[in-house]
Design a protein around this motif. Structure first.
Motif, short mmCIF file in Angstrom:
data_model
loop_
_atom_site.label_atom_id
_atom_site.label_comp_id
_atom_site.label_asym_id
_atom_site.label_seq_id
_atom_site.Cartn_x
_atom_site.Cartn_y
_atom_site.Cartn_z
N GLU A 429 0.83 -1.20 0.00
CA GLU A 429 0.00 0.00 0.00
C GLU A 429 0.86 1.25 0.00
O GLU A 429 0.59 2.21 -0.68
CB GLU A 429 -0.93 -0.01 1.21
N PHE A 430 1.95 1.22 0.76
CA PHE A 430 2.80 2.40 0.82
C PHE A 430 3.61 2.59 -0.46
O PHE A 430 4.01 3.69 -0.78
CB PHE A 430 3.76 2.30 2.01
N SER A 431 3.91 1.48 -1.16
CA SER A 431 4.78 1.61 -2.33
C SER A 431 4.00 1.75 -3.62
O SER A 431 4.59 1.97 -4.66
CB SER A 431 5.70 0.38 -2.42
N GLY A 432 2.69 1.63 -3.58
CA GLY A 432 1.88 1.68 -4.78
C GLY A 432 1.44 3.07 -5.15
O GLY A 432 2.06 4.07 -4.79
N ALA A 433 0.31 3.14 -5.84
CA ALA A 433 -0.22 4.42 -6.28
C ALA A 433 -0.95 5.10 -5.14
O ALA A 433 -0.86 4.69 -4.00
CB ALA A 433 -1.17 4.20 -7.47
N LEU A 434 -1.71 6.15 -5.46
CA LEU A 434 -2.42 6.94 -4.44
C LEU A 434 -3.33 6.05 -3.60
O LEU A 434 -4.08 5.24 -4.12
CB LEU A 434 -3.25 8.02 -5.13
N MET A 435 -3.26 6.22 -2.26
CA MET A 435 -3.96 5.35 -1.34
C MET A 435 -5.26 6.00 -0.88
O MET A 435 -5.29 7.19 -0.58
CB MET A 435 -3.06 5.12 -0.11
N PRO A 436 -6.37 5.25 -0.78
CA PRO A 436 -7.62 5.81 -0.25
C PRO A 436 -7.41 6.30 1.18
O PRO A 436 -6.66 5.69 1.95
CB PRO A 436 -8.59 4.62 -0.29
N LEU A 437 -8.09 7.38 1.55
CA LEU A 437 -7.88 7.97 2.88
C LEU A 437 -8.25 7.01 4.00
O LEU A 437 -7.64 7.01 5.07
CB LEU A 437 -8.69 9.26 3.01
N HIS A 438 -9.30 6.17 3.78
CA HIS A 438 -9.68 5.26 4.85
C HIS A 438 -8.59 4.23 5.13
O HIS A 438 -8.43 3.75 6.25
CB HIS A 438 -11.01 4.57 4.53
N GLU A 439 -7.78 3.89 4.08
CA GLU A 439 -6.67 2.97 4.30
C GLU A 439 -5.53 3.66 5.04
O GLU A 439 -4.88 3.08 5.91
CB GLU A 439 -6.18 2.43 2.95
N VAL A 440 -5.28 4.93 4.68
CA VAL A 440 -4.26 5.70 5.41
C VAL A 440 -4.66 5.83 6.88
O VAL A 440 -3.84 5.70 7.78
CB VAL A 440 -4.08 7.10 4.78
N GLU A 441 -5.96 6.06 7.10
CA GLU A 441 -6.47 6.18 8.46
C GLU A 441 -6.19 4.92 9.25
O GLU A 441 -5.72 4.96 10.40
CB GLU A 441 -7.97 6.46 8.41
N ARG A 442 -6.46 3.75 8.65
CA ARG A 442 -6.24 2.47 9.34
C ARG A 442 -4.76 2.29 9.67
O ARG A 442 -4.39 1.88 10.78
CB ARG A 442 -6.73 1.32 8.46
N LEU A 443 -3.89 2.64 8.73
CA LEU A 443 -2.46 2.47 8.96
C LEU A 443 -1.96 3.42 10.04
O LEU A 443 -1.10 3.06 10.86
CB LEU A 443 -1.70 2.71 7.65
N MET A 444 -2.49 4.65 10.09
CA MET A 444 -2.05 5.60 11.10
C MET A 444 -2.53 5.19 12.49
O MET A 444 -1.83 5.39 13.49
CB MET A 444 -2.54 7.02 10.76
N ILE A 445 -3.73 4.61 12.57
CA ILE A 445 -4.20 4.10 13.85
C ILE A 445 -3.29 2.97 14.32
O ILE A 445 -2.91 2.89 15.49
CB ILE A 445 -5.66 3.63 13.74
N LYS A 446 -2.92 2.10 13.38
CA LYS A 446 -1.99 1.01 13.73
C LYS A 446 -0.66 1.58 14.21
O LYS A 446 -0.09 1.12 15.21
CB LYS A 446 -1.78 0.11 12.51
N LYS A 447 -0.16 2.58 13.52
CA LYS A 447 1.10 3.21 13.91
C LYS A 447 0.97 3.86 15.28
O LYS A 447 1.87 3.74 16.14
CB LYS A 447 1.49 4.25 12.86
N GLY A 448 -0.15 4.57 15.52
CA GLY A 448 -0.35 5.23 16.80
C GLY A 448 -0.36 4.25 17.95
O GLY A 448 0.22 4.49 19.02
N LEU A 449 -1.02 3.11 17.78
CA LEU A 449 -1.06 2.09 18.83
C LEU A 449 0.31 1.47 19.05
O LEU A 449 0.67 1.14 20.18
CB LEU A 449 -2.08 1.01 18.47
#
Length: 485
Positions: A429-449
């Motif tokens: 997901e990080f290395s591909g094309a433009l990512m949907p915001l809901h996917e970025v949101e999920r990844l940032m929540i994972k990072k925050g935890l």
């Protein structure tokens, strides 16, 4: 984890009647019988507040004030007296009490306590005179006027958008005045309903209303000889505004249900984020009270009006949080500086401070880039290219995931395989094309935890969302078969 943790050093009878309400409000409440028991609990559970009787059999509140004296991380102490007196209230406020209450214990007051710990009160000069950062012309002008009028007793009306630092200026006005050695008492007029706000301001006598089983000393009496801050003054009911006007004009108050007039010597500072002239025209604020408060008007500029102060403040918060979290000294990339200058800052200095804390934690000692400024919702900044091209940020994610994989090496092969598949999808997901915001949101929540080691309260603060929102998101991900904790 509960949003608020409170330790009671009181007889059980003083609090057991509201324990069910505390649980419903997600407040963790515990009881201790003496200072030794309190110390053991504080070390293990780290409560945010201690609510204590002045004394119990074999215990005096002075014991916990002595422990708190040289400990910035000690819980804030609130004295809960059966029958209060002004002298006793001043005594404990001078010792460093966060507040002074009298029976009965009211749930609304516990709910109004900030979830985030307030600044330590042991160092009065530091507490009452927080550093004002900024050298723009707009700030120099308002600072010069504030210092000029600070020594007077004149009421001051501070106006400005939310997050511009109105309470900070109030504390500095107090520190620069002849009342600096007196108490500084603040009350948020929007935090309590009208009947409780009147009691908080002016106090009440025993039996004055249902539940008034003892005398209560109000904020005006507690602030006598010092400064009283009335935050969000426009939220006060019109009827109560009339009583406030009398207190300002006559220098005296009447406790609710009282028969004696009480003289007070208080310098009042009021704050508002509204246009009070418009509020007066609409009949929502008394004109005579407006004139009485507006003796010295101070308008704090919005952050977007302060030019290079944005970078100066960002650097100040960067150094503060880098030191606080024990991280290596970091610096802003050129792209990060440009983003800071372009952003509109609707939340002003408060938003900048929160954003810097988040960026420091996400950068973890590396240079700060725009990807570390991720916001949520409609205010999400449009810098997806920076997010996708931030190689160091991606490497940090992969490094953290690999470490976790080593820790979990004793798990079943099936579970490890599942984790690897999830990690591969994250990398793709990080290395591909433009990512949907809901996917970025999920990844940032994972990072925050991950950054907060699973602490939901800290992760929510880091991400700029409420604990409830985080909990709902996690439930949503579980229903989709995505367990990211």
């Amino acid at each position: 984890m509960s949003s608020k943790r409170i330790l009671f050093l009181t007889p059980a009878s003083a609090v057991t009647r509201i324990f069910p309400q505390l649980r419903s409000a997600d407040i963790e409440a515990s009881l201790a019988e003496n200072a030794k028991g309190a110390s053991t609990f504080i070390e293990s559970s780290k409560p945010q507040y201690i609510i204590s009787r002045p004394s119990l059999p074999g215990y005096k509140a002075e014991e916990i004030f002595a422990e708190a004296k040289n400990n910035d991380e000690y819980p804030r102490i609130i004295i809960l007296a059966e029958k209060g007196t002004p002298d006793e209230a001043r005594y404990y406020m001078d010792l460093g009490a966060y507040d002074y209450w009298t029976d009965p214990l009211i749930l609304e007051k516990l709910l109004s306590l900030p979830e985030n710990l307030p600044e330590p009160k042991k160092n009065e000069e530091k507490s009452f005179a927080p550093k004002i950062v900024g050298s723009s012309l707009a700030m120099r002008r308002v600072l010069a006027l504030a210092k000029q009028v600070a020594p007077s007793k004149a009421t001051v009306l501070i106006n400005g958008e939310s997050g511009t630092g109105k309470e900070m200026f109030s504390k500095n006005l107090h520190a620069w005045s002849d009342r600096a050695k007196g108490p500084f008492i603040a009350i948020n007029c929007a935090a309590l309903p009208e009947h409780l706000l009147e009691s908080e301001l002016f106090g009440h006598e025993k039996g004055s209303f249902t539940g008034a089983i003892g005398r209560k000393i109000g904020k005006f009496e507690l602030a006598s000889g010092g400064t009283l801050l009335l935050d969000e003054i426009t939220e006060m009911d019109l009827g109560l505004q009339a009583k406030l006007l009398r207190a300002l004009q006559e220098g005296e108050i009447d406790r609710v249900g009282g028969t004696e007039t009480v003289k007070v010597d208080v310098r009042v500072i009021a704050t508002s984020n509204r246009n009070l002239e418009d509020w007066v025209k609409e009949g929502k604020f008394r004109q005579d009270l407006y004139f009485r408060l507006n003796v010295i008007p101070l308008r704090l500029p919005a952050l977007r009006e302060r030019g290079d102060d944005i970078i100066e403040l960002a650097q100040f918060f960067l150094e503060m949080y880098t030191k606080e979290y024990g991280l290596q000294k970091a610096k802003f990339s050129d792209e990060a500086i440009q983003w800071l200058k372009r952003y509109d800052w609707p939340g002003n200095v408060r938003e900048l401070q929160n954003l810097m804390e988040r960026a420091v934690l996400l950068a973890a000692g590396k240079d700060i880039v725009p990807a570390h400024f991720l916001l949520d919702g409609d205010n999400w900044p449009l810098f997806e290219d920076n997010l996708l091209d931030d190689t160091s940020f991606e490497e940090e994610n992969l490094k953290e995931e690999n470490n976790q994989e080593q820790i979990d090496e004793q798990e079943s092969l099936e579970e490890v395989t599942e984790k690897k598949q999830e990690k591969t999808s994250v990398t793709d997901e990080f290395s591909g094309a433009l990512m949907p915001l809901h996917e970025v949101e999920r990844l940032m929540i994972k990072k925050g935890l991950a950054v907060t080691q699973g602490n939901r309260t800290q992760a929510a603060e880091l991400l700029g969302i409420s604990v409830r929102t985080l909990r709902n998101k996690l439930n949503e991900y579980r229903s989709m078969g995505l367990d990211i904790e």
